[in-house]
Enzyme design. Structure first.
Site, PDB file in Angstrom:
ATOM      1  N   SER A 118       0.829  -1.210   0.000  1.00  0.00           N
ATOM      2  CA  SER A 118       0.000   0.000   0.000  1.00  0.00           C
ATOM      3  C   SER A 118       0.858   1.253   0.000  1.00  0.00           C
ATOM      4  CB  SER A 118      -0.865  -0.010   1.265  1.00  0.00           C
ATOM      5  OG  SER A 118      -1.521   1.212   1.412  1.00  0.00           O
ATOM      6  N   TYR A 120      -2.038   0.104  10.190  1.00  0.00           N
ATOM      7  CA  TYR A 120      -2.208  -0.610   8.908  1.00  0.00           C
ATOM      8  C   TYR A 120      -0.956  -0.473   8.035  1.00  0.00           C
ATOM      9  CZ  TYR A 120      -3.679  -1.375   4.088  1.00  0.00           C
ATOM     10  OH  TYR A 120      -3.731  -1.798   2.791  1.00  0.00           O
ATOM     11  N   LYS A 149       1.764  -3.495   6.680  1.00  0.00           N
ATOM     12  CA  LYS A 149       2.133  -3.758   5.283  1.00  0.00           C
ATOM     13  C   LYS A 149       3.652  -3.598   5.095  1.00  0.00           C
ATOM     14  CE  LYS A 149      -1.669  -4.964   3.383  1.00  0.00           C
ATOM     15  NZ  LYS A 149      -1.809  -6.215   2.656  1.00  0.00           N
TER      16      LYS A 149
HETATM   17  N1  UFG Z   1     -13.158  11.515   2.068  1.00  0.00           N
HETATM   18  C1  UFG Z   1     -14.123  12.472   2.326  1.00  0.00           C
HETATM   19  N2  UFG Z   1     -15.342  12.042   2.725  1.00  0.00           N
HETATM   20  C2  UFG Z   1     -15.658  10.729   2.879  1.00  0.00           C
HETATM   21  C3  UFG Z   1     -14.669   9.763   2.596  1.00  0.00           C
HETATM   22  C4  UFG Z   1     -13.422  10.192   2.199  1.00  0.00           C
HETATM   23  O1  UFG Z   1     -13.868  13.674   2.223  1.00  0.00           O
HETATM   24  O2  UFG Z   1     -16.788  10.417   3.256  1.00  0.00           O
HETATM   25  C5  UFG Z   1     -11.828  11.960   1.612  1.00  0.00           C
HETATM   26  C6  UFG Z   1     -10.719  11.514   2.524  1.00  0.00           C
HETATM   27  O3  UFG Z   1     -10.528  12.438   3.559  1.00  0.00           O
HETATM   28  C7  UFG Z   1      -9.552  11.434   1.546  1.00  0.00           C
HETATM   29  C8  UFG Z   1     -10.198  11.053   0.225  1.00  0.00           C
HETATM   30  O4  UFG Z   1     -11.578  11.373   0.377  1.00  0.00           O
HETATM   31  O5  UFG Z   1      -8.976  12.700   1.410  1.00  0.00           O
HETATM   32  C9  UFG Z   1     -10.078   9.588  -0.087  1.00  0.00           C
HETATM   33  O6  UFG Z   1     -10.489   8.843   1.049  1.00  0.00           O
HETATM   34  P1  UFG Z   1     -10.712   7.272   1.005  1.00  0.00           P
HETATM   35  O7  UFG Z   1     -11.185   6.883   2.370  1.00  0.00           O
HETATM   36  O8  UFG Z   1     -11.540   6.916  -0.164  1.00  0.00           O
HETATM   37  O9  UFG Z   1      -9.273   6.702   0.722  1.00  0.00           O
HETATM   38  P2  UFG Z   1      -7.903   6.946   1.530  1.00  0.00           P
HETATM   39  O10 UFG Z   1      -7.051   7.805   0.644  1.00  0.00           O
HETATM   40  O11 UFG Z   1      -8.117   7.396   2.904  1.00  0.00           O
HETATM   41  O12 UFG Z   1      -7.401   5.447   1.661  1.00  0.00           O
HETATM   42  C10 UFG Z   1      -6.615   4.865   0.700  1.00  0.00           C
HETATM   43  C11 UFG Z   1      -6.867   3.368   0.660  1.00  0.00           C
HETATM   44  C12 UFG Z   1      -6.352   2.720   1.940  1.00  0.00           C
HETATM   45  C13 UFG Z   1      -4.923   3.125   2.146  1.00  0.00           C
HETATM   46  C14 UFG Z   1      -4.822   4.609   2.218  1.00  0.00           C
HETATM   47  C15 UFG Z   1      -3.415   5.070   2.424  1.00  0.00           C
HETATM   48  O13 UFG Z   1      -8.236   3.089   0.496  1.00  0.00           O
HETATM   49  O14 UFG Z   1      -6.444   1.327   1.834  1.00  0.00           O
HETATM   50  O15 UFG Z   1      -5.290   5.160   0.995  1.00  0.00           O
HETATM   51  O16 UFG Z   1      -3.392   6.399   2.792  1.00  0.00           O
HETATM   52  F1  UFG Z   1      -4.438   2.606   3.274  1.00  0.00           F
END
Ligand code: UFG
Length: 327
Positions: free
Chosen positions: A122, A146, A150
């Site tokens: 990841s 997490y 990894k």
């Molecule tokens: N976000 C919102 N509202 C929501 C959900 C997400 O604004 O309801 C934002 C988050 O703050 C982030 C972006 O949208 O800025 C993407 O969020 P996600 O939760 O879709 O994905 P992440 O980037 O947090 O997570 C991803 C992978 C994980 C991994 C991570 C590493 O899904 O498995 O990146 O940082 F671990």
């Protein structure tokens, strides 16, 4: 051709990989293992080429029995717990599944003389980046449990490589989208990812979409991420799998190399769905980096991979799935 072991085969990315593998390779069985804690049995096609086991691959005796009974030549290891937030609340669940479970699998492989693996890693192993786009030489300083699990598994594999293993560890950025067929797709419980949440809000399955912070130092104030289609990720595993034969030992970023902000994603979700998506701006979510996007040059050079889906087509496939979900 001998058989391949796919762990986490009924999960979001695992199930997309299994389909692509069966289409791309005309021979060989898929020994598919999933404990169905988050996976969906119906995401795997009904074919004699799949032997499905509802088991935990981290169970050493079970893993040993698989290698004894089936002629397995290589492993694609997807099975893991993958919620950053949950990993902070239940760190030992993550150590158990992603570290101890992985090491047990590696032990069973090694005992059976199976020394080839494609491993799901990841971008969370990088932590808060010093620069973007992030290349594979960027220092790894994970900031979540997490990401650390990894990272530890990557290190274990690198150590095994000094004893004759070949491997490709694929560092995913934001896996998203669904198969074009609409037959399989993303189904997490709870769902935490931006694109499905935005599309569920468009469908009125949710009242409002939270934007976690609009005061970041980015063009529109929201976080920037690198969305990469799950079929592109699946294809990278196929390419990586083919490289194991020639003794590959490498880590590879899987990202589109294009950053998109939360607001840009929401606007595209509105366009693709043709519906409104009510939003509310909320405080920043703990642990979110401002911007994360990949440099994927190594993926192109080493395994010949470039992503085929852009953000619009990612959202189109997700919309196709979300508006007619099978599970
Ligand atoms: N976000 C919102 N509202 C929501 C959900 C997400 O604004 O309801 C934002 C988050 O703050 C982030 C972006 O949208 O800025 C993407 O969020 P996600 O939760 O879709 O994905 P992440 O980037 O947090 O997570 C991803 C992978 C994980 C991994 C991570 C590493 O899904 O498995 O990146 O940082 F671990």
């Amino acid at each position: 051709m001998s058989n391949i072991l796919v762990t986490g085969a009924a999960g979001y990315i695992g199930s997309h990989f299994v389909r692509r593998f069966l289409n791309a390779k005309s021979a060989g069985q898929v020994i598919a293992v999933d404990n169905l804690s988050v996976g969906h049995r119906e995401s795997l096609p009904d074919t004699e080429r799949i032997h499905f086991f509802e088991n935990d691959i981290g169970d050493l005796e079970f893993a040993r029995s698989l290698f004894r009974k089936h002629d397995i030549s290589a492993v694609v290891h997807f099975a893991a717990s993958a919620y950053v937030g949950e990993s902070q609340e239940q760190p030992f669940k993550y150590f158990d599944n992603n570290v101890i479970g992985a090491i047990n699998l590696f032990k069973a492989m090694d005992e059976a003389g199976v020394k080839k693996i494609v491993f799901s890693s990841s971008c969370a192993t990088y932590g808060n980046p010093n620069y973007c786009p992030i290349d594979e030489d960027h220092p790894q300083k994970p900031v979540s449990v997490y990401g650390n699990t990894k990272y530890i598994a990557e290190k274990a594999i690198q150590a095994l490589a000094t004893t004759g293993w070949s491997y490709v560890s694929l560092r995913y950025f934001n896996a998203s989208g669904c198969d074009d067929s609409g037959e399989i797709g993303e189904s997490h419980d709870p769902e935490t990812h931006l694109i499905p949440l935005a599309l569920q809000t468009a469908l009125k399955k949710r009242e409002v979409l939270s934007i976690f912070g609009d005061d970041y130092e980015t063009e529109d104030g929201t976080c920037v991420r690198d969305y990469v289609h799950v079929n592109d990720i699946a294809d990278a595993h196929l390419l990586a799998f083919d490289k194991l034969e020639s003794g590959a030992k490498t880590e590879i970023n899987l990202g589109s190399s294009v950053g998109a902000s939360v607001k840009q994603v929401i606007d595209l979700c509105k366009e693709v769905s043709g519906r409104d998506i009510p939003v509310k701006v909320c405080p920043r979510r703990a642990g979110d980096a401002v911007a994360l996007f990949a440099d994927h040059k190594r993926a192109t050079e080493v395994i010949g991979w470039t992503p085929k889906y852009d953000l619009r087509s990612i959202i189109e496939t997700a919309w196709n799935w979300e508006s007619n979900r099978k599970y």
